[in-house]
Design a protein around this motif. Sequence first.
Motif, short mmCIF file in Angstrom:
data_model
loop_
_atom_site.label_atom_id
_atom_site.label_comp_id
_atom_site.label_asym_id
_atom_site.label_seq_id
_atom_site.Cartn_x
_atom_site.Cartn_y
_atom_site.Cartn_z
N PRO A 207 4.81 2.61 -3.37
CA PRO A 207 3.56 1.84 -3.46
C PRO A 207 3.82 0.35 -3.32
O PRO A 207 4.86 -0.16 -3.76
N ASP A 208 2.89 -0.35 -2.69
CA ASP A 208 3.03 -1.79 -2.55
C ASP A 208 3.11 -2.45 -3.93
O ASP A 208 2.32 -2.13 -4.83
N GLY A 209 4.06 -3.37 -4.06
CA GLY A 209 4.19 -4.11 -5.31
C GLY A 209 4.70 -3.29 -6.47
O GLY A 209 4.56 -3.70 -7.64
N PHE A 210 5.31 -2.14 -6.18
CA PHE A 210 5.80 -1.28 -7.27
C PHE A 210 6.85 -2.01 -8.10
O PHE A 210 7.82 -2.56 -7.58
N ASP A 211 6.66 -2.06 -9.42
CA ASP A 211 7.57 -2.71 -10.36
C ASP A 211 7.98 -1.67 -11.38
O ASP A 211 7.19 -1.29 -12.25
#
Length: 320
Positions: A212-216
């Motif tokens: 996922p975009d921006g997965f942290d």
Amino acid sequence: MRAARMMTLLLHLQVRGQASGGDLARLLEVSERTVQRDVEALLANGIPVRAVRGPAGGYRLDGGYRTRLTGVGLDEAGALAFLGLAGPARELGLGEMLEGARIKVWASLTGAARERAARSVERFHLDPYRWYGTPEPVPCLTELAEAVWRDRRVRISYVRAGEAADREVDPLGLVLAAGDWYLVALRDGRRRTYRVSRVATVEPLDGPVVRPDGFDLAEVWAQARRELEREVTAVEVTVRVEPRALPRLRRAVPVHGQPLVPLTAPAELDLTVPFENEHWACAALVGLGAAVEVLAPPEIRRRVAAELRAAADRYRDAPG
């Protein structure tokens, strides 16, 4: 292989100043005779390695020699996050790469920087494992780590309540929490958390993981932990507890109920604390024995009393 070993030997001497043949053999996982041959090869290539004889002897670099070949490779760079966490790095199969990266980082330091790093190592140590316990067996951890590194989908056999079920998941990250490993993954587009010790098999699949975009990972794990710790309280129990049992009672209740339990008290006191369900409440309170008395609700008081009577009956006629 030999070139990498000789580089490790050279950098170790640059960092340590002097090391015995036995120490180098253990570091490199070879015989002392192999260490001697590697030293001879370094000498033949113009590297001033001197053999120091005597009880405190070994090998050292002459004339303040320093190599500039201290670049950290890609695999070693990936292991740098585990500096200070050698145990978890070994479990993930990164032990050798981490040691290589650590030696290169130390070799690149000079003067005050190396002294400051040494002082930090002497004064701070990170231990991620809980007291009085051994880590759970995680035979599939290395395979899951490989899938995470390569962003490859996997099919896992996951054991829960004694039964195994196949799951096709997108591995996103691995988390070590209180000594136990967890896999954070997507299944059918939704985030899931799996205890790695319950993974029986791992089968790599052809499809890539779409992260996922921006997965942290750190934030996702913190959110998952908050969700788990905010579980709805199913039952509240009023107890009279002796001071000696307060620390154990605090550990037995959910996180949101722990602030209700002081760690010390001058005398026994009455508290109302939450539990996830009646079964867990009874099991936890029975474990506190005579140090706690259940005052309410009456059904839990009866269940705890029945368990304690049954335990007393079991031991009444025991030898001795």
